[in-house]
Design an enzyme around this catalytic site. Structure first.
Site, PDB file in Angstrom:
ATOM      1  N   HIS A  96       3.711  -5.573   8.269  1.00  0.00           N
ATOM      2  CA  HIS A  96       3.542  -4.167   8.679  1.00  0.00           C
ATOM      3  C   HIS A  96       3.184  -4.086  10.159  1.00  0.00           C
ATOM      4  O   HIS A  96       3.644  -3.191  10.871  1.00  0.00           O
ATOM      5  CB  HIS A  96       2.429  -3.508   7.855  1.00  0.00           C
ATOM      6  CG  HIS A  96       2.709  -3.411   6.393  1.00  0.00           C
ATOM      7  ND1 HIS A  96       2.042  -4.181   5.459  1.00  0.00           N
ATOM      8  CD2 HIS A  96       3.573  -2.642   5.690  1.00  0.00           C
ATOM      9  CE1 HIS A  96       2.476  -3.876   4.240  1.00  0.00           C
ATOM     10  NE2 HIS A  96       3.406  -2.949   4.357  1.00  0.00           N
ATOM     11  N   GLN A 110       8.604   5.928  -7.317  1.00  0.00           N
ATOM     12  CA  GLN A 110       9.505   4.784  -7.152  1.00  0.00           C
ATOM     13  C   GLN A 110       9.141   3.608  -8.051  1.00  0.00           C
ATOM     14  O   GLN A 110       9.739   2.554  -7.951  1.00  0.00           O
ATOM     15  CB  GLN A 110       9.576   4.355  -5.687  1.00  0.00           C
ATOM     16  CG  GLN A 110       8.308   3.736  -5.132  1.00  0.00           C
ATOM     17  CD  GLN A 110       8.388   3.585  -3.620  1.00  0.00           C
ATOM     18  OE1 GLN A 110       8.400   4.553  -2.872  1.00  0.00           O
ATOM     19  NE2 GLN A 110       8.458   2.345  -3.167  1.00  0.00           N
TER      20      GLN A 110
END
Ligand code: AMP
Length: 304
Positions: A40, A64
Site C-alpha cells: 500500500h 465484494q
C-alpha cells in the site's frame, strides 16, 4: 507539512477535496481495505509523486465478499493504518462506515463482463461487481485526477481500467508493480493471518510464477505445460487447495493455448483458511527485442 485530515462522511470528503482543488491541487486517490503494508505504501508513494493532494480510503467493502468468505475475519488495524498514512504524507483519510457507504440496500451495480470470466471471477461470484461498484462510488465521492491500484490484483486493475474507459470516467488509473517480501512473497493484508508454517508454504505461489517465467524464457510455448508445472510446484509445497493456475492474455485475461507475447501467469491458492493470489507477466516482450536487451527480468512487468 499540513496535518492529516480524517473524514468519516462523504460530505466531509467532498468539502475537503473541493477546498484542495480550489487551491490548485491535483487530487490523487488510493482505495484500500486497510491493514496497510509496504505494498500500500508504494501506492501512496505513486499517488504523492507529483505533489498531489493524496486521499486514501480505508473500507472493508462487504459487497465484494461472498457469504462463505472472510469478511468478518479480514484483518483490521485502524490505528496502524492511520500511522502509516501519516508517515507517508497522506492528506486525507476516508474511513466510512458501511451505513455511510450503503445507507440503503443498493439497487444499482456495475458489472464488467469478459474480463471477469476467468481467474478469480468464477471462484468469487459477485466479487468484481462489488469491487467495480464500490470503486465507482469512491471515485464519485473523491473525484480524483488519478487513482492508484496495485498490479498484485491484476484482474481488479483490468476491471477498473475497463470500467473507467467504458463509462468515460474523468480519472487516470495508475498501475503500481507488486511489492514483495525479501523472499518473494507478495505483500498482502491476508499474510497477517498465516502461521509460520503457512507463511513458508505460501512461497509456493511466487515459486510457481518464477518457474513459469523461466519456462517461457527458455522457449516453452505450450501453456498447458507451464500450468502443469506450476501446479506441481504448488503441490510440492504441502497440502493446499488450488482455486486456479492460469496463463491468460494480458489485455482481456482470456485463456490462451500458446505464448506469443507477454502473458499473465496467475494463481489463487488456499493455504489453511487463507486464500492468496499472485501473478507475473511472462513471455517475450511485445516488440522485437532491442539489441541491448532492456527487458525487465527481476521487477514485475505491467500488462499492456
Ligand atoms: P487491498 O487493501 O488489499 O484491497 O489493496 C488496496 C490496493 O493496494 C489495491 O490496489 C491492491 O492491488 C494494492 N496492493 C495490495 N497489495 C499490494 C502489493 N503487494 N503490491 C502492490 N500493490 C498492492
Amino acid at each position: 507539512m499540513s496535518r492529516m485530515i480524517r473524514a468519516e462522511t462523504i460530505r466531509k470528503v467532498r468539502e475537503v477535496v473541493a477546498h484542495a482543488r480550489a487551491a490548485g491541487r491535483l487530487i490523487s486517490f488510493v482505495p484500500t481495505m486497510g491493514a496497510l503494508h509496504a505494498g500500500h505504501a508504494a501506492l501512496l508513494g505513486a499517488a504523492r509523486a507529483d505533489g498531489a493532494f493524496t486521499v486514501v480510503s480505508i473500507f472493508v467493502n462487504p459487497t465484494q465478499f461472498g457469504p462463505s468468505e472472510d469478511f468478518a475475519s479480514y484483518p483490521r488495524d485502524a490505528e496502524g493504518d492511520l500511522r502509516l498514512c501519516k508517515q507517508h504524507g497522506v492528506d486525507l483519510v476516508f474511513l466510512p462506515s458501511a451505513t455511510e457507504m450503503y445507507p440503503h440496500a443498493p439497487l444499482t451495480s456495475v458489472s464488467v463482463d469478459r474480463l471477469t470470466r476467468h481467474l478469480c471471477g468464477p471462484h468469487r461470484p459477485g466479487h468484481f461487481a462489488g469491487v467495480a461498484t464500490v470503486v465507482l462510488k469512491l471515485l464519485n465521492i473523491v473525484t480524483p485526477d488519478v487513482a492508484c491500484f496495485g498490479q498484485k490484483d491484476a484482474q481488479q486493475l483490468a476491471v477498473v481500467r475497463r470500467m473507467v474507459a467504458d463509462l468515460d470516467l474523468p480519472v487516470r488509473i495508475a498501475g503500481v508493480p507488486t511489492v514483495r517480501e525479501a523472499d518473494g512473497l507478495a505483500m498482502s493484508s491476508r499474510n497477517r493471518r498465516l502461521s509460520a508454517v503457512d507463511r513458508e508454504q505460501a512461497l509456493c505461489l511466487v515459486r510457481a510464477l518464477r518457474e513459469a517465467e523461466r519456462m517461457a524464457r527458455d522457449g516453452v510455448r505450450e501453456v498447458a505445460d507451464i500450468e502443469a508445472r506450476m501446479r506441481e510446484v504448488v503441490r510440492a509445497a504441502g497440502p493446499s487447495t488450488i482455486d486456479y493456475v492460469s496463463v491468460v492474455d494480458c489485455d482481456e485475461l482470456q485463456p490462451i493455448d500458446r505464448i506469443h507475447g507477454p502473458a499473465l501467469a496467475a494463481l489463487a491458492v488456499r493455504i489453511g483458511a487463507t486464500r492468496l493470489i499472485d501473478n507475473l507477466v511472462i513471455g517475450p516482450p511485445p516488440d522485437p527485442p532491442a539489441a541491448t536487451g532492456t527487458r525487465p527480468t527481476r521487477t514485475d512487468r505491467e500488462p499492456s
